[in-house]
Design a protein around this motif. Structure first.
Motif, PDB file in Angstrom:
ATOM      1  N   GLY A  76       0.800  -1.211   0.000  1.00  0.00           N
ATOM      2  CA  GLY A  76       0.000   0.000   0.000  1.00  0.00           C
ATOM      3  C   GLY A  76       0.832   1.259   0.000  1.00  0.00           C
ATOM      4  N   GLN A  77       2.139   1.113   0.320  1.00  0.00           N
ATOM      5  CA  GLN A  77       3.042   2.267   0.305  1.00  0.00           C
ATOM      6  C   GLN A  77       4.284   1.971  -0.532  1.00  0.00           C
ATOM      7  OE1 GLN A  77       3.910   3.616   4.301  1.00  0.00           O
ATOM      8  NE2 GLN A  77       1.954   4.678   4.475  1.00  0.00           N
ATOM      9  N   THR A  78       4.125   1.167  -1.565  1.00  0.00           N
ATOM     10  CA  THR A  78       5.276   0.840  -2.404  1.00  0.00           C
ATOM     11  C   THR A  78       5.749   2.079  -3.161  1.00  0.00           C
ATOM     12  OG1 THR A  78       3.954   0.205  -4.338  1.00  0.00           O
ATOM     13  CG2 THR A  78       4.382  -1.495  -2.693  1.00  0.00           C
ATOM     14  N   GLY A  79       7.054   2.138  -3.398  1.00  0.00           N
ATOM     15  CA  GLY A  79       7.647   3.256  -4.117  1.00  0.00           C
ATOM     16  C   GLY A  79       8.156   4.376  -3.229  1.00  0.00           C
ATOM     17  N   LEU A  80       7.955   4.265  -1.908  1.00  0.00           N
ATOM     18  CA  LEU A  80       8.367   5.339  -0.996  1.00  0.00           C
ATOM     19  C   LEU A  80       9.880   5.553  -1.005  1.00  0.00           C
ATOM     20  CD1 LEU A  80       6.491   5.398   2.448  1.00  0.00           C
ATOM     21  CD2 LEU A  80       7.210   7.341   1.051  1.00  0.00           C
ATOM     22  N   ALA A  81      10.646   4.480  -0.930  1.00  0.00           N
ATOM     23  CA  ALA A  81      12.102   4.617  -0.878  1.00  0.00           C
ATOM     24  C   ALA A  81      12.611   5.318  -2.130  1.00  0.00           C
ATOM     25  CB  ALA A  81      12.752   3.244  -0.725  1.00  0.00           C
ATOM     26  N   HIS A  82      12.105   4.908  -3.294  1.00  0.00           N
ATOM     27  CA  HIS A  82      12.527   5.535  -4.541  1.00  0.00           C
ATOM     28  C   HIS A  82      12.032   6.968  -4.648  1.00  0.00           C
ATOM     29  CE1 HIS A  82      11.854   6.493  -8.877  1.00  0.00           C
ATOM     30  NE2 HIS A  82      13.123   6.169  -8.913  1.00  0.00           N
ATOM     31  N   PRO A 192       7.818  -3.838  -6.984  1.00  0.00           N
ATOM     32  CA  PRO A 192       8.866  -3.127  -7.724  1.00  0.00           C
ATOM     33  C   PRO A 192       9.436  -1.960  -6.933  1.00  0.00           C
ATOM     34  CG  PRO A 192       6.714  -2.510  -8.563  1.00  0.00           C
ATOM     35  CD  PRO A 192       6.481  -3.623  -7.581  1.00  0.00           C
ATOM     36  N   VAL A 193      10.706  -1.687  -7.135  1.00  0.00           N
ATOM     37  CA  VAL A 193      11.355  -0.559  -6.461  1.00  0.00           C
ATOM     38  C   VAL A 193      10.631   0.739  -6.763  1.00  0.00           C
ATOM     39  CG1 VAL A 193      13.469   0.809  -6.322  1.00  0.00           C
ATOM     40  CG2 VAL A 193      13.610  -1.691  -6.431  1.00  0.00           C
ATOM     41  N   ILE A 194      10.195   0.913  -7.979  1.00  0.00           N
ATOM     42  CA  ILE A 194       9.553   2.158  -8.376  1.00  0.00           C
ATOM     43  C   ILE A 194       8.124   2.265  -7.845  1.00  0.00           C
ATOM     44  CG2 ILE A 194       8.513   1.444 -10.587  1.00  0.00           C
ATOM     45  CD1 ILE A 194       9.786   4.072 -11.744  1.00  0.00           C
ATOM     46  N   GLY A 195       7.566   1.159  -7.360  1.00  0.00           N
ATOM     47  CA  GLY A 195       6.234   1.177  -6.777  1.00  0.00           C
ATOM     48  C   GLY A 195       5.126   0.999  -7.796  1.00  0.00           C
ATOM     49  N   TYR A 196       3.904   0.899  -7.274  1.00  0.00           N
ATOM     50  CA  TYR A 196       2.715   0.793  -8.116  1.00  0.00           C
ATOM     51  C   TYR A 196       2.011   2.155  -8.195  1.00  0.00           C
ATOM     52  CZ  TYR A 196       3.282  -4.263  -7.504  1.00  0.00           C
ATOM     53  OH  TYR A 196       3.776  -5.543  -7.490  1.00  0.00           O
ATOM     54  N   MET A 197       1.360   2.401  -9.310  1.00  0.00           N
ATOM     55  CA  MET A 197       0.704   3.691  -9.538  1.00  0.00           C
ATOM     56  C   MET A 197      -0.280   4.038  -8.423  1.00  0.00           C
ATOM     57  SD  MET A 197       1.709   5.350 -12.263  1.00  0.00           S
ATOM     58  CE  MET A 197       2.257   5.250 -13.982  1.00  0.00           C
ATOM     59  N   LYS A 198      -1.135   3.103  -8.063  1.00  0.00           N
ATOM     60  CA  LYS A 198      -2.168   3.396  -7.069  1.00  0.00           C
ATOM     61  C   LYS A 198      -1.558   3.705  -5.710  1.00  0.00           C
ATOM     62  CE  LYS A 198      -3.054  -1.469  -5.833  1.00  0.00           C
ATOM     63  NZ  LYS A 198      -4.083  -2.514  -5.677  1.00  0.00           N
ATOM     64  N   ASP A 199      -0.443   3.057  -5.393  1.00  0.00           N
ATOM     65  CA  ASP A 199       0.214   3.333  -4.118  1.00  0.00           C
ATOM     66  C   ASP A 199       0.864   4.714  -4.124  1.00  0.00           C
ATOM     67  OD1 ASP A 199      -0.559   0.839  -3.351  1.00  0.00           O
ATOM     68  OD2 ASP A 199       1.424  -0.081  -3.510  1.00  0.00           O
ATOM     69  N   LEU A 200       1.477   5.074  -5.245  1.00  0.00           N
ATOM     70  CA  LEU A 200       2.090   6.399  -5.353  1.00  0.00           C
ATOM     71  C   LEU A 200       1.037   7.488  -5.181  1.00  0.00           C
ATOM     72  CD1 LEU A 200       4.489   5.686  -8.354  1.00  0.00           C
ATOM     73  CD2 LEU A 200       5.188   6.150  -6.002  1.00  0.00           C
ATOM     74  N   ASP A 201      -0.107   7.325  -5.835  1.00  0.00           N
ATOM     75  CA  ASP A 201      -1.178   8.324  -5.746  1.00  0.00           C
ATOM     76  C   ASP A 201      -1.703   8.472  -4.325  1.00  0.00           C
ATOM     77  OD1 ASP A 201      -1.226   9.179  -8.406  1.00  0.00           O
ATOM     78  OD2 ASP A 201      -2.558   7.542  -9.017  1.00  0.00           O
ATOM     79  N   ALA A 202      -1.639   7.401  -3.546  1.00  0.00           N
ATOM     80  CA  ALA A 202      -2.225   7.412  -2.205  1.00  0.00           C
ATOM     81  C   ALA A 202      -1.283   7.942  -1.119  1.00  0.00           C
ATOM     82  CB  ALA A 202      -2.676   6.002  -1.836  1.00  0.00           C
ATOM     83  N   LEU A 203      -0.003   8.143  -1.447  1.00  0.00           N
ATOM     84  CA  LEU A 203       0.961   8.587  -0.443  1.00  0.00           C
ATOM     85  C   LEU A 203       0.638   9.994   0.064  1.00  0.00           C
ATOM     86  CD1 LEU A 203       4.306   7.282  -1.993  1.00  0.00           C
ATOM     87  CD2 LEU A 203       3.074   6.355  -0.020  1.00  0.00           C
ATOM     88  N   THR A 204       0.854  10.217   1.343  1.00  0.00           N
ATOM     89  CA  THR A 204       0.581  11.503   1.969  1.00  0.00           C
ATOM     90  C   THR A 204       1.862  12.096   2.532  1.00  0.00           C
ATOM     91  OG1 THR A 204       0.163  10.591   4.174  1.00  0.00           O
ATOM     92  CG2 THR A 204      -1.705  10.664   2.628  1.00  0.00           C
ATOM     93  N   VAL A 205       1.806  13.373   2.868  1.00  0.00           N
ATOM     94  CA  VAL A 205       2.941  14.030   3.512  1.00  0.00           C
ATOM     95  C   VAL A 205       3.281  13.322   4.820  1.00  0.00           C
ATOM     96  CG1 VAL A 205       3.715  16.150   4.639  1.00  0.00           C
ATOM     97  CG2 VAL A 205       2.528  16.278   2.442  1.00  0.00           C
ATOM     98  N   GLU A 206       2.266  12.915   5.550  1.00  0.00           N
ATOM     99  CA  GLU A 206       2.486  12.219   6.812  1.00  0.00           C
ATOM    100  C   GLU A 206       3.218  10.896   6.594  1.00  0.00           C
ATOM    101  OE1 GLU A 206      -0.021  10.563  10.692  1.00  0.00           O
ATOM    102  OE2 GLU A 206      -1.077  11.241   8.888  1.00  0.00           O
ATOM    103  N   ASP A 207       2.831  10.140   5.551  1.00  0.00           N
ATOM    104  CA  ASP A 207       3.528   8.893   5.224  1.00  0.00           C
ATOM    105  C   ASP A 207       5.010   9.156   4.975  1.00  0.00           C
ATOM    106  OD1 ASP A 207       1.119   7.464   5.294  1.00  0.00           O
ATOM    107  OD2 ASP A 207       0.762   7.781   3.146  1.00  0.00           O
ATOM    108  N   CYS A 208       5.277  10.184   4.193  1.00  0.00           N
ATOM    109  CA  CYS A 208       6.660  10.507   3.824  1.00  0.00           C
ATOM    110  C   CYS A 208       7.470  10.972   5.026  1.00  0.00           C
ATOM    111  CB  CYS A 208       6.670  11.575   2.734  1.00  0.00           C
ATOM    112  SG  CYS A 208       5.950  11.027   1.175  1.00  0.00           S
ATOM    113  N   GLN A 209       6.871  11.796   5.872  1.00  0.00           N
ATOM    114  CA  GLN A 209       7.587  12.294   7.042  1.00  0.00           C
ATOM    115  C   GLN A 209       7.934  11.159   7.991  1.00  0.00           C
ATOM    116  OE1 GLN A 209       8.337  15.837   7.392  1.00  0.00           O
ATOM    117  NE2 GLN A 209       9.827  14.771   8.677  1.00  0.00           N
ATOM    118  N   LYS A 210       7.028  10.232   8.185  1.00  0.00           N
ATOM    119  CA  LYS A 210       7.289   9.079   9.052  1.00  0.00           C
ATOM    120  C   LYS A 210       8.418   8.224   8.485  1.00  0.00           C
ATOM    121  CE  LYS A 210       2.703   8.545  11.171  1.00  0.00           C
ATOM    122  NZ  LYS A 210       1.501   7.668  11.289  1.00  0.00           N
TER     123      LYS A 210
END
Length: 451
Positions: A76-82, A192-210
């Motif tokens: 659900g949060q794939t692609g965050l590292a990239h 995948p390292v690059i993540g899935y489209m739906k997961d990328l769209d769902a990412l929030t600032v809070e997800d990234c900060q954590k």
């Protein structure tokens, strides 16, 4: 994504190949040695630092590797590292907005980054007089990155376009992604390292900060500085810019391991291609294990270069494929041996698959010749040494070994480990890992109606 046309334990070599002005190489029937001086230190906050001096050119390579890759994400949060590979260039507390890129450009500094399943790396090439500038910027973004909604949404769109180019609109990218997801069902290597489209769209600032707060800390990083440096002055700069950064508690979390595969798996995919493509893969050992070196040699014998067994038979003799290659990709927690083939129009994909399996079976039963062994080992070692030519590759090789094996010193012993591989070792790993029940088969076929 690691280039698929290379053999790998060369995960350890692919990223290394570019190294050394001051390398000493001795070679006879039993001894190979690579060595250059390196100083290792650890700051009180846990930051590991590798330093080496090479004044052959007035240049410095500065690399920061973080112990976080796509395997540290969750479904659900794939692609965050990239995604952070992009966001880390967009401003920090003391270098906001475009200041980061502008300062580097004005001072003749080039930079880039990459992400794998196991780690993320950032690197700069700079004139030796500009070291303090880079330290100021890099130390600031290690803990003071600015993350806001506008920046996040913009970079997500950039990553989505990158995914379209590398995967969605790239047949080989789609095949590789399908092969990974078919091979791994439990391990976090499965996405995948690059993540899935739906997961990328769902990412929030809070997800990234954590994510940033959790993994971007000095005690979760390795810094390597190589080139025309004054060691004493460099240490003072490290104490000035990095020592004040506080360490953070690191969560110790055991990642899910992939269970043993007990039956073959097949995945068919329809793509906009003119002729079929075939991929076979088998799980193997993680990086650094003895069998990984023998599998690298096996991949070279089977499918590296025009004189390899598969190329000679299927491209030249049978003219059944237009391209075929094999590689072994070793990662920190697992490995994968794979064969890719582009089927010649009008030829049978089933027959090509049968031929590939016959070549594997032949090595399992009869092994390889001494000549094939020597040729493969010589090829790997020659590539290794030729790759040790630049300051940038030295830094990459040092930090890579420190990252994946826990000690940069392994860089200096890899050549002898390849020399110790025997014909019997190659036959043994072919039988141990390339079994029918552990095979993953991905068949890419032209969309129906396409000629």
């Amino acid at each position: 994504m690691i280039k698929k046309g290379k053999t790998a334990m060369k995960l350890l070599l692919v990223l290394m190949f570019s190294l050394i002005q001051s390398v000493h190489l001795q070679a006879d029937d039993s001894h190979l040695n690579i060595r250059f001086p390196v100083e290792k230190m650890k700051l009180d906050n846990g930051l590991t630092v590798l330093l080496y001096k090479d004044d052959s050119a007035p240049l410095v390579e500065f690399q920061t590797w973080f112990k976080v890759g796509s395997k540290h994400e969750r479904p659900g949060q794939t692609g965050l590292a990239h995604l952070f590979e992009h966001m880390m260039f967009k401003g920090s507390k003391n270098f906001q907005g475009n200041a980061f890129e502008q300062i580097l450009l004005q001072n003749g500094i080039t930079n880039n980054a990459f992400t794998t399943r196991d780690y993320t790396a950032y690197y700069e090439k700079l004139p030796s007089t500009k070291l303090e500038i880079v330290m100021a910027i890099e130390s600031d973004r290690m803990r003071n990155l600015i993350i806001n909604e506008e920046m996040l949404r913009k970079e997500i769109e950039v990553v989505k376009e990158e995914r379209r180019m590398r995967v969605d609109n790239n047949p080989d990218g789609q095949i590789y992604e399908r092969m990974i997801s078919t091979t791994y069902k439990v391990s976090p290597y499965r996405w995948p390292v690059i993540g899935y489209m739906k997961d990328l769209d769902a990412l929030t600032v809070e997800d990234c900060q954590k994510f940033y707060d959790k993994y971007y800390a000095p005690n979760n990083a390795i810094l390597v500085i190589g080139g025309d440096i004054d060691l004493a002055k460099t240490k003072k700069l490290l104490n000035k810019y990095y020592a004040p950064i506080k360490s953070f508690p690191l969560e110790k979390k055991d990642l899910a391991s992939e269970p043993e595969q007990t039956r073959p798996r097949t995945s068919n995919i329809r793509l906009d291609i003119s002729s079929a493509k075939l991929a076979l893969s088998y799980r193997g050992p993680k990086v650094g294990e003895a069998d990984a070196y023998a599998l690298d040699v096996l991949a070279s014998v089977l499918g590296e270069g025009a004189s390899s067994r598969l190329y000679s038979d299927l491209v030249y003799k049978k003219q059944a494929v237009t391209e075929v290659y094999a590689f072994f990709n070793s990662m920190m927690d697992d490995g994968m041996f794979a064969i890719f083939a582009n089927i010649r129009p009008g030829k049978s994909i089933a027959r090509v698959r049968s031929n590939l399996e016959k070549h594997i079976l032949d090595i399992q039963k009869k092994g390889i010749t001494q000549k094939e062994l020597e040729k493969a080992v010589n090829r790997i070692q020659t590539d290794y040494v030729r790759g040790l030519q630049t300051i940038g590759a030295k830094t990459k090789a040092l930090v890579l070994n420190e990252m994946v094996l826990g000690d940069y010193e392994f860089l200096f012993s890899d050549l002898t480990r390849y020399s110790s591989v025997t014909k019997e070792d190659v036959q043994k790993v072919a039988n141990r890992y390339l079994q029918k029940e552990s095979q993953v088969k991905v068949q890419a076929l032209p969309v129906k109606g396409k000629k």
